[in-house]
Design a protein around this motif. Structure first.
Motif, PDB file in Angstrom:
ATOM      1  N   TYR A   1      -3.537 -10.777   3.432  1.00 16.14           N
ATOM      2  CA  TYR A   1      -2.631  -9.664   3.125  1.00 16.14           C
ATOM      3  C   TYR A   1      -1.351 -10.157   2.465  1.00 16.14           C
ATOM      4  O   TYR A   1      -0.697  -9.417   1.721  1.00 16.14           O
ATOM      5  N   HIS A   2      -0.982 -11.420   2.721  1.00 15.12           N
ATOM      6  CA  HIS A   2       0.235 -11.967   2.117  1.00 15.12           C
ATOM      7  C   HIS A   2       0.085 -12.179   0.607  1.00 15.12           C
ATOM      8  O   HIS A   2       1.096 -12.340  -0.086  1.00 15.12           O
ATOM      9  N   TYR A   3      -1.132 -12.177   0.104  1.00 16.04           N
ATOM     10  CA  TYR A   3      -1.359 -12.258  -1.346  1.00 16.04           C
ATOM     11  C   TYR A   3      -1.194 -10.849  -1.926  1.00 16.04           C
ATOM     12  O   TYR A   3      -2.123 -10.264  -2.479  1.00 16.04           O
ATOM     13  N   HIS A   4      -0.011 -10.328  -1.815  1.00 19.77           N
ATOM     14  CA  HIS A   4       0.174  -8.908  -2.084  1.00 19.77           C
ATOM     15  C   HIS A   4       0.339  -8.599  -3.568  1.00 19.77           C
ATOM     16  O   HIS A   4      -0.026  -7.522  -4.021  1.00 19.77           O
ATOM     17  N   ARG A   5       0.902  -9.505  -4.310  1.00 15.68           N
ATOM     18  CA  ARG A   5       0.996  -9.289  -5.764  1.00 15.68           C
ATOM     19  C   ARG A   5      -0.407  -9.288  -6.373  1.00 15.68           C
ATOM     20  O   ARG A   5      -0.730  -8.442  -7.220  1.00 15.68           O
ATOM     21  N   ALA A   6      -1.221 -10.223  -5.932  1.00 22.20           N
ATOM     22  CA  ALA A   6      -2.611 -10.250  -6.413  1.00 22.20           C
ATOM     23  C   ALA A   6      -3.317  -8.950  -6.058  1.00 22.20           C
ATOM     24  O   ALA A   6      -4.092  -8.411  -6.861  1.00 22.20           O
ATOM     25  N   HIS A   7      -3.042  -8.441  -4.871  1.00 18.82           N
ATOM     26  CA  HIS A   7      -3.660  -7.181  -4.465  1.00 18.82           C
ATOM     27  C   HIS A   7      -3.189  -6.019  -5.328  1.00 18.82           C
ATOM     28  O   HIS A   7      -4.011  -5.185  -5.747  1.00 18.82           O
TER      29      HIS A   7
END
Length: 303
Positions: free
Chosen positions: A254-260
């Motif tokens: 979830y911390h890969y939020h920009r990618a998401h």
């Protein structure tokens, strides 16, 4: 990226993780209710705050339709996950997709003070997020909508500075077309599951509150840290935060939020492939600590 080009959904893994995380959460609730030592109860609450974030991350996958390739199973598993938050899956999906549409626009710049903003309201909203009180509004809001939907609609404040500053006009505006019947059934389901857990595990109110208070703080602390001070762009306005690998695994990337935000149709398992290492990646701790200083003046005011 088109949906057809996205990596395959790890359906079996997702289902197994959901069962395991909900089972672990139930065990934590039981320990927090029945252990003799206070420190054991506190440890159980701390563990619950993480495993219930795994459940939430799977709920998040369901809101984007990437928990299971079958729409019926995706939504069914999403509704099951929502009962542990607890909230309505339909409401969560409506609000979360609204977030994707308005991310970092004027409706979602809670980290900045604009001319004309109500300062007390801005700071109150900010620290409600940081302290975990924000979580409380989700299950309470679902209950209020199920029992008195007109009350939430009256809080919307469309066309007002209040409505824009808080995002209420955008989020509560989705309730105009929300399927009330489906939401009421889901709210009944969340109440039934929570009551069933309390009865079957003989939970105490103190144990339940300890676990959900810990979860509220843990969950809420990330909900704006992944956006605070990021670029004011709908797709680029998020961070791929650096955090200890075991924590990132529990939160299902979830911390890969920009990618998401750039690729919302990509399942959590593959988000690491879409992290752009050329873009700054602040640590979660640094962003979170900086947030405690409060909202900042809007950048144009500092020029």
């Amino acid at each position: 990226m088109r949906a057809d080009d996205a990596p395959p959904i790890p359906a079996a893994l997702n289902a197994a993780l959901l069962v395991a995380a909900m089972g672990a959460g139930a065990l934590c609730l039981w320990v927090a209710s029945h252990a003799e030592g206070l420190w054991v109860r506190l440890v159980a609450a701390g563990v619950f705050s993480y495993v219930n974030n795994t459940v939430f991350s799977l709920l998040h996958e369901a809101t984007h339709g990437v928990l299971h390739p079958s729409r019926r199973l995706n939504d069914g598993l999403g509704r099951l996950a929502a009962t542990f938050f607890p909230t309505s899956f339909t409401l969560q999906r409506a609000f979360h997709l609204t977030h994707h549409r308005h991310n970092r626009t004027a409706r979602e710049q809670f980290d900045y003070l604009h001319p004309g903003d109500h300062r007390f309201l801005k700071y109150a909203q900010w620290y409600v997020i940081l302290t975990g009180v924000y979580w409380l509004f989700v299950p309470l809001g679902a209950l209020v909508f199920a029992l008195a939907p007109g009350l939430l609609r009256r809080l919307r404040g469309p066309g007002t500075r209040y409505g824009e500053q808080t995002g209420a006009d955008a989020y509560l505006g989705r309730l105009e077309d929300a399927p009330g019947g489906a939401i009421r059934v889901e709210v009944l389901g969340m109440v039934t599951v929570q009551a069933g857990l309390a009865y079957a595990l003989d939970l105490t109110l103190v144990g339940w509150v300890l676990c959900y208070a810990a979860f509220a703080v843990n969950w809420s602390s990330l909900q704006y840290a992944d956006h605070a001070w990021s670029p004011l762009d709908v797709r680029e306005g998020a961070w791929d935060l650096r955090v200890a690998a075991p924590v990132r695994w529990v939160f299902l990337n979830y911390h890969y939020h920009r990618a998401h935000h750039r690729h919302p149709q990509v399942p959590w398992l593959y988000l690491g492939r879409y992290v752009d290492e050329r873009v700054p990646r602040p640590s979660f701790l640094r962003i979170w600590l900086s947030m405690w200083r409060g909202p900042r003046p809007f950048p144009e005011q500092t020029k």
